[in-house]
Each structure stands twice: as C-alpha cells, then as structure tokens.
Design a protein around this motif. Structure first.
Motif, PDB file in Angstrom:
ATOM      1  N   PHE A  31       0.297  -0.964  -0.035  1.00 55.56           N
ATOM      2  CA  PHE A  31       0.322   0.144   0.002  1.00 55.56           C
ATOM      3  C   PHE A  31       0.947   1.344  -0.094  1.00 55.56           C
ATOM      4  CE2 PHE A  31      -4.023  -3.045   1.788  1.00 55.56           C
ATOM      5  CZ  PHE A  31      -4.134  -2.809   0.446  1.00 55.56           C
ATOM      6  N   LEU A  32       2.146   0.907   0.710  1.00 56.57           N
ATOM      7  CA  LEU A  32       3.145   2.810   0.888  1.00 56.57           C
ATOM      8  C   LEU A  32       3.772   2.887  -0.161  1.00 56.57           C
ATOM      9  CD1 LEU A  32       4.295   4.567   1.669  1.00 56.57           C
ATOM     10  CD2 LEU A  32       6.413   2.673   2.601  1.00 56.57           C
ATOM     11  N   PHE A  63      -4.314  11.924  -9.630  1.00 53.49           N
ATOM     12  CA  PHE A  63      -3.817  10.943  -8.679  1.00 53.49           C
ATOM     13  C   PHE A  63      -4.260  11.674  -7.362  1.00 53.49           C
ATOM     14  CE2 PHE A  63      -0.977  10.339 -12.538  1.00 53.49           C
ATOM     15  CZ  PHE A  63      -0.654   9.620 -12.371  1.00 53.49           C
ATOM     16  N   SER A  64      -4.481  12.908  -7.754  1.00 52.86           N
ATOM     17  CA  SER A  64      -5.218  13.006  -5.416  1.00 52.86           C
ATOM     18  C   SER A  64      -6.186  12.983  -5.375  1.00 52.86           C
ATOM     19  CB  SER A  64      -5.937  14.468  -5.795  1.00 52.86           C
ATOM     20  OG  SER A  64      -4.377  15.985  -5.904  1.00 52.86           O
ATOM     21  N   GLY A  65      -6.964  12.028  -6.496  1.00 54.29           N
ATOM     22  CA  GLY A  65      -8.125  10.734  -5.318  1.00 54.29           C
ATOM     23  C   GLY A  65      -7.482   9.350  -5.497  1.00 54.29           C
ATOM     24  N   MET A  66      -6.583   9.089  -6.227  1.00 57.46           N
ATOM     25  CA  MET A  66      -5.864   7.905  -5.498  1.00 57.46           C
ATOM     26  C   MET A  66      -5.306   7.901  -4.446  1.00 57.46           C
ATOM     27  SD  MET A  66      -4.262   6.933  -9.627  1.00 57.46           S
ATOM     28  CE  MET A  66      -5.009   6.523 -10.836  1.00 57.46           C
ATOM     29  N   ASP A  67      -4.510   9.097  -3.563  1.00 56.21           N
ATOM     30  CA  ASP A  67      -3.758   9.369  -2.483  1.00 56.21           C
ATOM     31  C   ASP A  67      -4.747   8.856  -1.166  1.00 56.21           C
ATOM     32  OD1 ASP A  67      -0.883  10.198  -3.112  1.00 56.21           O
ATOM     33  OD2 ASP A  67      -1.507  12.185  -3.006  1.00 56.21           O
ATOM     34  N   VAL A  75      -5.399   5.171  -1.488  1.00 56.16           N
ATOM     35  CA  VAL A  75      -4.762   4.306  -1.111  1.00 56.16           C
ATOM     36  C   VAL A  75      -4.461   4.967   0.335  1.00 56.16           C
ATOM     37  CG1 VAL A  75      -2.140   4.200  -0.590  1.00 56.16           C
ATOM     38  CG2 VAL A  75      -3.272   4.362  -3.456  1.00 56.16           C
ATOM     39  N   LEU A  76      -4.905   5.936   0.420  1.00 57.85           N
ATOM     40  CA  LEU A  76      -4.605   5.915   2.866  1.00 57.85           C
ATOM     41  C   LEU A  76      -5.949   5.996   3.750  1.00 57.85           C
ATOM     42  CD1 LEU A  76      -3.754  10.143   2.769  1.00 57.85           C
ATOM     43  CD2 LEU A  76      -2.258   8.453   3.438  1.00 57.85           C
ATOM     44  N   LEU A  77      -7.127   5.348   2.899  1.00 55.83           N
ATOM     45  CA  LEU A  77      -8.095   4.801   3.174  1.00 55.83           C
ATOM     46  C   LEU A  77      -8.047   2.994   3.473  1.00 55.83           C
ATOM     47  CD1 LEU A  77     -11.278   4.090   3.723  1.00 55.83           C
ATOM     48  CD2 LEU A  77     -11.529   4.000   1.447  1.00 55.83           C
ATOM     49  N   ALA A  78      -7.244   2.918   2.444  1.00 62.47           N
ATOM     50  CA  ALA A  78      -7.052   1.320   2.166  1.00 62.47           C
ATOM     51  C   ALA A  78      -5.831   0.500   2.880  1.00 62.47           C
ATOM     52  CB  ALA A  78      -6.015   1.018   1.106  1.00 62.47           C
ATOM     53  N   MET A  79      -4.915   1.758   3.323  1.00 62.02           N
ATOM     54  CA  MET A  79      -3.683   1.573   4.565  1.00 62.02           C
ATOM     55  C   MET A  79      -4.665   1.683   5.565  1.00 62.02           C
ATOM     56  SD  MET A  79      -1.028   3.656   2.997  1.00 62.02           S
ATOM     57  CE  MET A  79       0.233   3.793   3.642  1.00 62.02           C
ATOM     58  N   CYS A  82      -0.118  10.755  11.049  1.00 63.06           N
ATOM     59  CA  CYS A  82       1.366  11.787  10.161  1.00 63.06           C
ATOM     60  C   CYS A  82       0.871  11.769   8.569  1.00 63.06           C
ATOM     61  CB  CYS A  82       2.644  11.304  10.076  1.00 63.06           C
ATOM     62  SG  CYS A  82       2.908  11.854  11.800  1.00 63.06           S
ATOM     63  N   ALA A  83       0.557  11.068   7.968  1.00 61.12           N
ATOM     64  CA  ALA A  83       0.348  11.386   6.557  1.00 61.12           C
ATOM     65  C   ALA A  83      -1.141  11.137   6.050  1.00 61.12           C
ATOM     66  CB  ALA A  83       0.822   9.732   5.668  1.00 61.12           C
TER      67      ALA A  83
END
Length: 314
Positions: A64-65, A109-113, A116-120, A248-249
């Motif tokens: 995920f990172l 790409f912002s939406g993907m960010d 991914v944060l939700l997946a993490m 933090c992310a």
C-alpha cells in the motif's frame, strides 16, 4: 472578426500566475521549487524502488505504501512542467486541451492518494483487530484488486469533470490563480452557466475525499476500541505505534486539502498570495514529507534502504 472571436472562445490560452507578491524574489522561489520537486520525486522514487526490490517488504502494509508513492509521484510530475516553466522560464501560457489534461491528472492522482490512505487505514485495522489472519485476509490478489479499484474510481470519476468543462465557452478572463490547472479555478472562467460543473465537482469531492476521510475516522475509532481492550499496556502502545506514520500521512494530506477547498468556496476575499501558497502546500508538502516520515518511523524500510545502498556501494 466574428470567426476569429469565436475561435478564441473555443480555444483560449490560459495564463498562469506564480505566487502573487513574491515576484521580487522570483529566483529564490524558483530555486525552492526545484529543490522541493527534487526531494518529492527522489524520495518517492527511492521508496518505490526499495519496496519493489526487497523481498522482505512484500507485505500488505508496504505494498500500500508503494501505491502511495506511485500516486504522489503522479501528482508531482503532473504539476512539475508548468510550475518550473513559470518560475524558471517565465512560460505562463497554456492551451485549453493541455490545461484540461493537467487538471485531469492532478485530480486523478489526488483522488488515488485519498483512496490509498483509506486502504492503509483498513490495513492497520485488520493488523490490530485480527493479527493472526492478517496475511490470509490481505492476500496479494486482494491487494491488487483494491489497487485497481482505487485507480479505476479516480480515472472514471474525473472523466465527466473533463468533458463538462470542455463543452463550455471561455470568453472571460483566462488568468489562473496558480501555476497549474485546478478545477475550482477553471470553473470560474467560462462565460456560461457552470452550475452542473460545480455540482459534479462537489459530488466528486464528497464521493472521494469526503467518504474516504469518514471511513478513515471510523477505522481509527474501531482501532482505538480494539487497542483499549488490550490487557497489556505495552501491547497497546506497540499497536498504536504502528499507526503513527499513517496518521501523519492522513493529517498532511487532508489538512491542506480541506483548507484549499474552503478557501476556493468561501474565501473569495482572501489574498491571491494566500490561495496560491495553500495550493502549493496541498500539492507539494505530502509528497515531500511522506517518504521521510515512513523512512524515519519504519525500521524495516530503514534496513532495506541500508541494504540497497550497501549493494550499490559495492
């Protein structure tokens, strides 16, 4: 004269602005942006390389990172050409199609960010709530499906935004408030009704950033509930420590994004300098700091970096 005006309405040329009020120190600003982009691209590139090459990092958390590094590289590379063009070469003009393409990739790409944060967050919840079945739940195949789902959501959701803007005539001012193209800025420029565009833009924000942030908060409520039920204080602190980098992310990503969104919707009387600075913080700070935070806070990545550079050395 008439056809020429019609042509200029259909195919306008947009003019970028840098950071209003800092024109006198343009060389210093240019150097700062060059350094920041170099750090962002190099940092995320190194994280991506380390995770791909090191077999010990082929685990859900690091995969995920890896996705986060890809999306942040995408954001940085989408904005880099026009930002450096404005500050280094005073290249302030861009055509409609190029501007819309840049807008699409930045928001995509912002939406993907955000996804991914939700997946993490889901990854951290499963790791703490059900650690014994962590690897059987988050298999490589399921992680691949999650990654594809995140990418497809952003790719498909942003297409109508692009098409809705492309159909409008631009005959007002074509000066953009940033050195790149953003949807909230572009929908102020057409000389036609943009109600549908504003409504769809709000729908995109709510169905991506709004929904994702809500699910992240719920995930951490469940994580806290699970952690507080642990008998061992040491185990409780150890579990929470695994979430620090992700927290933090999340803060780095959502705080400037919410500030920028509020500024565009309600801060019409804000100074142009403030709006421009907030936009640059939103798009540049997370890609710069996230690789540093994960490298400092994650022992496995530090060890993998050491192995990678020791191999390069010999």
């Amino acid at each position: 004269m008439g056809p020429q005006n019609s042509q200029s309405i259909i195919h306008p040329t947009f003019l970028f602005t840098g950071i209003p009020g800092l024109e006198a120190i343009n060389i210093g600003v240019s150097f700062s942006f060059c350094v920041m982009y170099a750090i962002a691209v190099l940092g995320n590139g190194v994280v991506l390389l380390v995770i791909v090459k090191d077999q010990t990092l082929q685990k859900p958390m690091y995969l995920f990172l890896c996705m986060l590094a890809v999306s942040e590289l995408g954001v940085s590379l989408s904005t880099l050409p026009t930002v450096l063009g404005v500050f280094l070469f005073d290249a302030r003009e861009i055509g409609l199609d190029a501007c819309l393409s840049q807008m699409y990739f930045i928001h995509c790409f912002s939406g993907m960010d955000s996804g991914v944060l939700l997946a993490m967050a889901l990854d951290r919840f499963i790791a703490i709530y059900n650690p014994l079945q962590y690897t059987t739940i988050l298999t490589n195949f399921r992680i691949m499906l999650i990654g594809l789902g995140i990418a497809m959501r952003s790719v498909l959701l942003m297409v109508p935004m692009l098409l809705l803007l492309r159909r409008l005539p631009f005959c007002k001012s074509t000066t953009l408030a940033h050195p790149y193209c953003l949807h909230p800025n572009l929908i102020r420029l057409p000389c036609a009704d943009t109600t549908v565009n504003s409504f769809y833009g709000l729908l995109c924000v709510l169905s991506t950033f709004g929904l994702d942030s809500l699910c992240i908060v719920l995930s951490y409520v469940m994580i806290l509930k699970t952690v507080l039920s642990m008998a061992s204080k040491e185990g409780c602190l150890k579990a929470l420590n695994t979430c620090v980098s992700h927290i933090c992310a999340v803060v780095l990503y959502y705080t400037p994004m919410i500030g920028l969104s509020m500024s565009h919707r309600f801060g019409r009387h804000n100074s142009p300098m403030l709006n421009s600075m907030m936009a640059n913080i939103y798009l540049l700070v997370p890609p710069i700091l996230n690789p540093i935070i994960y490298s400092i806070k994650t022992k496995e990545i530090r060890k993998a970096l050491g192995r990678l550079f020791s191999q390069k050395k010999f």
